[in-house]
Design an enzyme around this catalytic site. Sequence first.
Site, PDB file in Angstrom:
ATOM      1  N   LYS A 134      73.567  69.070  72.998  1.00 10.54           N
ATOM      2  CA  LYS A 134      72.239  69.495  72.588  1.00 10.54           C
ATOM      3  C   LYS A 134      72.188  71.020  72.436  1.00 10.54           C
ATOM      4  O   LYS A 134      72.824  71.767  73.192  1.00 10.54           O
ATOM      5  CB  LYS A 134      71.190  69.057  73.619  1.00 10.54           C
ATOM      6  CG  LYS A 134      70.969  67.559  73.680  1.00 10.54           C
ATOM      7  CD  LYS A 134      70.376  67.036  72.380  1.00 10.54           C
ATOM      8  CE  LYS A 134      70.005  65.563  72.469  1.00 10.54           C
ATOM      9  NZ  LYS A 134      68.799  65.323  73.263  1.00 10.54           N
TER      10      LYS A 134
ATOM     11  N   GLN B  68      75.785  59.084  84.751  1.00  7.03           N
ATOM     12  CA  GLN B  68      75.762  59.059  83.289  1.00  7.03           C
ATOM     13  C   GLN B  68      76.906  59.930  82.803  1.00  7.03           C
ATOM     14  O   GLN B  68      77.395  60.788  83.534  1.00  7.03           O
ATOM     15  CB  GLN B  68      74.421  59.580  82.773  1.00  7.03           C
ATOM     16  CG  GLN B  68      74.087  60.962  83.284  1.00  7.03           C
ATOM     17  CD  GLN B  68      72.601  61.245  83.250  1.00  7.03           C
ATOM     18  OE1 GLN B  68      71.781  60.384  83.527  1.00  7.03           O
ATOM     19  NE2 GLN B  68      72.249  62.483  82.898  1.00  7.03           N
TER      20      GLN B  68
ATOM     21  N   ASP C   8      73.486  62.872  73.860  1.00  6.18           N
ATOM     22  CA  ASP C   8      74.664  63.458  74.512  1.00  6.18           C
ATOM     23  C   ASP C   8      75.042  62.718  75.797  1.00  6.18           C
ATOM     24  O   ASP C   8      75.910  63.178  76.534  1.00  6.18           O
ATOM     25  CB  ASP C   8      74.407  64.929  74.834  1.00  6.18           C
ATOM     26  CG  ASP C   8      73.140  65.150  75.668  1.00  6.18           C
ATOM     27  OD1 ASP C   8      72.287  64.237  75.709  1.00  6.18           O
ATOM     28  OD2 ASP C   8      73.006  66.232  76.262  1.00  6.18           O
TER      29      ASP C   8
ATOM     30  N   ASP D 228      69.653  61.341  90.454  1.00  7.42           N
ATOM     31  CA  ASP D 228      68.930  61.324  89.195  1.00  7.42           C
ATOM     32  C   ASP D 228      68.626  59.886  88.774  1.00  7.42           C
ATOM     33  O   ASP D 228      69.528  59.050  88.672  1.00  7.42           O
ATOM     34  CB  ASP D 228      69.786  62.026  88.128  1.00  7.42           C
ATOM     35  CG  ASP D 228      69.027  62.287  86.847  1.00  7.42           C
ATOM     36  OD1 ASP D 228      68.105  63.108  86.872  1.00  7.42           O
ATOM     37  OD2 ASP D 228      69.364  61.667  85.815  1.00  7.42           O
ATOM     38  N   ASN D 229      67.348  59.603  88.538  1.00  4.32           N
ATOM     39  CA  ASN D 229      66.918  58.300  88.015  1.00  4.32           C
ATOM     40  C   ASN D 229      67.525  57.092  88.736  1.00  4.32           C
ATOM     41  O   ASN D 229      68.098  56.201  88.101  1.00  4.32           O
ATOM     42  CB  ASN D 229      67.250  58.203  86.517  1.00  4.32           C
ATOM     43  CG  ASN D 229      66.366  59.078  85.672  1.00  4.32           C
ATOM     44  OD1 ASN D 229      65.192  59.249  85.953  1.00  4.32           O
ATOM     45  ND2 ASN D 229      66.935  59.650  84.626  1.00  4.32           N
TER      46      ASN D 229
ATOM     47  N   GLU E   3      65.063  60.734  92.836  1.00  9.66           N
ATOM     48  CA  GLU E   3      64.212  61.232  91.759  1.00  9.66           C
ATOM     49  C   GLU E   3      63.755  60.016  90.958  1.00  9.66           C
ATOM     50  O   GLU E   3      64.324  59.666  89.928  1.00  9.66           O
ATOM     51  CB  GLU E   3      64.981  62.220  90.867  1.00  9.66           C
ATOM     52  CG  GLU E   3      64.105  62.915  89.838  1.00  9.66           C
ATOM     53  CD  GLU E   3      64.484  62.602  88.402  1.00  9.66           C
ATOM     54  OE1 GLU E   3      63.942  63.256  87.498  1.00  9.66           O
ATOM     55  OE2 GLU E   3      65.311  61.696  88.172  1.00  9.66           O
TER      56      GLU E   3
ATOM     57  N   LYS F  20      67.310  73.749  80.714  1.00  9.59           N
ATOM     58  CA  LYS F  20      68.225  72.617  80.638  1.00  9.59           C
ATOM     59  C   LYS F  20      69.233  72.775  79.506  1.00  9.59           C
ATOM     60  O   LYS F  20      70.314  72.184  79.552  1.00  9.59           O
ATOM     61  CB  LYS F  20      67.441  71.316  80.423  1.00  9.59           C
ATOM     62  CG  LYS F  20      66.603  70.886  81.599  1.00  9.59           C
ATOM     63  CD  LYS F  20      66.015  69.502  81.396  1.00  9.59           C
ATOM     64  CE  LYS F  20      65.042  69.457  80.234  1.00  9.59           C
ATOM     65  NZ  LYS F  20      64.423  68.114  80.081  1.00  9.59           N
ATOM     66  N   TYR F  21      68.871  73.590  78.493  1.00  9.48           N
ATOM     67  CA  TYR F  21      69.712  73.693  77.311  1.00  9.48           C
ATOM     68  C   TYR F  21      70.246  75.095  77.045  1.00  9.48           C
ATOM     69  O   TYR F  21      70.968  75.297  76.080  1.00  9.48           O
ATOM     70  CB  TYR F  21      68.925  73.220  76.076  1.00  9.48           C
ATOM     71  CG  TYR F  21      68.292  71.873  76.296  1.00  9.48           C
ATOM     72  CD1 TYR F  21      69.064  70.719  76.349  1.00  9.48           C
ATOM     73  CD2 TYR F  21      66.912  71.743  76.476  1.00  9.48           C
ATOM     74  CE1 TYR F  21      68.479  69.477  76.565  1.00  9.48           C
ATOM     75  CE2 TYR F  21      66.327  70.511  76.697  1.00  9.48           C
ATOM     76  CZ  TYR F  21      67.110  69.383  76.742  1.00  9.48           C
ATOM     77  OH  TYR F  21      66.544  68.161  76.973  1.00  9.48           O
TER      78      TYR F  21
END
Length: 597
Positions: free
Chosen positions: A212, A272, A307, A343-344, A372, A482-483
Amino acid sequence: MPLPRNETPRIQIQAVEPIVDCGRYPVKATVGDHVDVYATVFKDGHDTLAGSVRVRGPGERRFAEVPLMPLGNDRHGGRFTVDRPGRWQFAVSAWTDRVATWQNELRRKVDGGQKDLAGELAEGAVLLGRDSLTAEEGLAADAGDRHGVTTSETFEVDVDRELARFGAWYELFPRSFGGFAGVAEVLPELADLGFDVLYLPPIHPIGRTNRKGKNNAVEHTEGDVGSPWAIGAKEGGHDALHPGLGTWKDFDALVAAARKSGIEIALDFAIQCSPDHPWLKEHPEWFNRRPDGTLKYAENPPKRYQDIYNVNFESEDWRGLWQALLDVVLGWVERGVTVFRVDNPHTKPAAFWEWLIREVRTEHPEVIFLAEAFTRPAMMTTLAKLGFAQSYTYFTWKNTRQELREFVDQILSWQAFYRPNMFTNTPDILHEYLQLGGRPAFEARLVLAATLSPSYGIYSGYESFENVAVREGSEEYLDSEKYEAKKRSLDGPLLPLVRRLNEIRRSELALQRLENLRWLETENDQLVAYAKDDVIVVVNIDPFGDREGVCTVPVTLGFPPVFAGRELLTDTAFTWRAGRNYVRLPPGGAHIVKVAG
C-alpha cells in the site's frame, strides 16, 4: 425410576460462587487478590455441618484447606489469596460433624434439666473412643469429626500478574522513532510519564507485492514503506525482524532497557501474511484459494486489504498451522516478550485461542494477551473467558453520559472474566468527537480513560491533538502512520496531564480497580461523575463550553456529612458534603477529588 446404583450423598452443595458459565471457564484474578468463595450447604435433618474451601495452586499436587464460615440461611463462605500467576483450582467440601451434632443435642438436654442421659453418654463414648463418659467431659471434648464428606466439582481461577489488571499503555511505530535504538532512547521519558507498557505494531519484514502507498493508496511508489500488518518478505515472516528497524542485538537491547526502566514491551501478534511471506511457498495449503486457484486477500467491507492474505483455519493441515503459530509466540517469549496485543482475534476460531493461550501460559504463566476485538458482545466475552487477560472496548465510540454509563455497566456485569483496556485512540480510530472537539475533547477523554478503567492507553500523536481525518465521515487519519513513517518525539502539550494522571493512578489504589465504581448524579447531562472508594471524579464532556451543575454524593458512600477534599489535578483543598455539591468546569475540564480520611 430405578434405584441408584450407589448410595447418594445426603449433604447438598449448591450455588457455588464464583464460577463462569457453570464452571466451563475460570474466573479471573490477579496476584494478591482475595478470592471469596460462597456455597449453599445443607442436609436433611438437624445435624451440625462443617466444611472447607479446598485450594490448589499452580504446580501443587495437594489441596490446602480454608474453613467455611456460616453466613446465615445455609449460605457459607471462605476466602483464599492467590500469590502467583497461573491456574488455581478450588472446590467446596462439607461433612457432618457427628461429635458436634451429639454435643449440641446433649447440651440442649442438659440445659433443659434432663437427668437420665445414660444412652446419650454411651453414644458419646463410642464417638470419642472412650470406655465411659460424663456429661461434663462430653461437652468439653474437641469436635471436628468428618463423616460423609461431600465435595463439589472443582473450579478454576485464572490468575495473572497485576499488569493484566492495571497499567498505562503507549503505542508507537518504531520506524517513526528511529528504529529499535531510537525507541530505546525515549524509554526514560516514557517511564517518567508513568507508562507501564510500550506497545509496538508488527516489527516484521513488510511485503512488497501489492504494498500500500500513502493514505492506503492501492498503488505504491518508490520509497513507500508499506503497512507493518502486511507481514512477511524474503527476509522472513513472523519470527523475523524488519531490517530497517535494527538487528536482533538492537531488539534484545531494547527489551532489556525497557525492563530496566520498569516498562514492558508488548508485541503485535497478527495472524496474516503478505503475498511475499515464506509460508506462501512453504505451506500453500494454509491459505484460502478460490476455485480458479487464486488466493483471496483480506477484506472487511468497505475496507480492502490487497496486501494481506488470511490463513485458512480449515486447512487439512490445521494442526501444523496451529503449532507454527504457537512456535512463533514461544519464540518471542524466549526473547523476553511477555505481553502480546492480538490483532482481530475474533476472526479466528475460539478453540484455537483457548489452546494456544493455555499452552503458552502453562509454561509461562506471566504472559499477558490483549484482545483487539471490536465485535459482538458474545465473541468479546468468549475471548475473555477462554484466556485473554484484557480486551479493547467500545470506549472510543461512547461519548455521551448515557452511552458511557450503559457501556461501563455492561462491562461491570462481565467483571468475573473480562478486563477492559480503554484506549483513547488507535491508528485505525480517530473518532469525530476528537476531530471536532479540539484540546478540551482530548483532555476529557484522557481523564475518563485513565480513571474509569484500571488499564488504558494512548496512541502516539494523541498528546499533540492530532485530529485530521483523511476525509469527512471517516475515522482514518490523514497521512496515516500505518502507511508512512513520521518523525516523532515525545513533546506534545498534553504530556503534563498524562504524567499527572499516571501519578494519581499509581498513588490511589481506588483507581486501580473497576468493580468499585459508583455513578453519581449531576443534574446536567454534560457532567459525568462517579466515585471509586475515596476518589470522586467529575468530567465536563462538553468540549465547547463551561458547564455547571450539582454533583450529589449519596450518604451510602459512607463519607462524613461534611468532609475535606483535595483536588488532585491542581492540588487544592476544599470542603464537600454528603448530598448536593455545586460544580463548574471549563470545556473538557475535570475534578479528581480525594476524600480526606
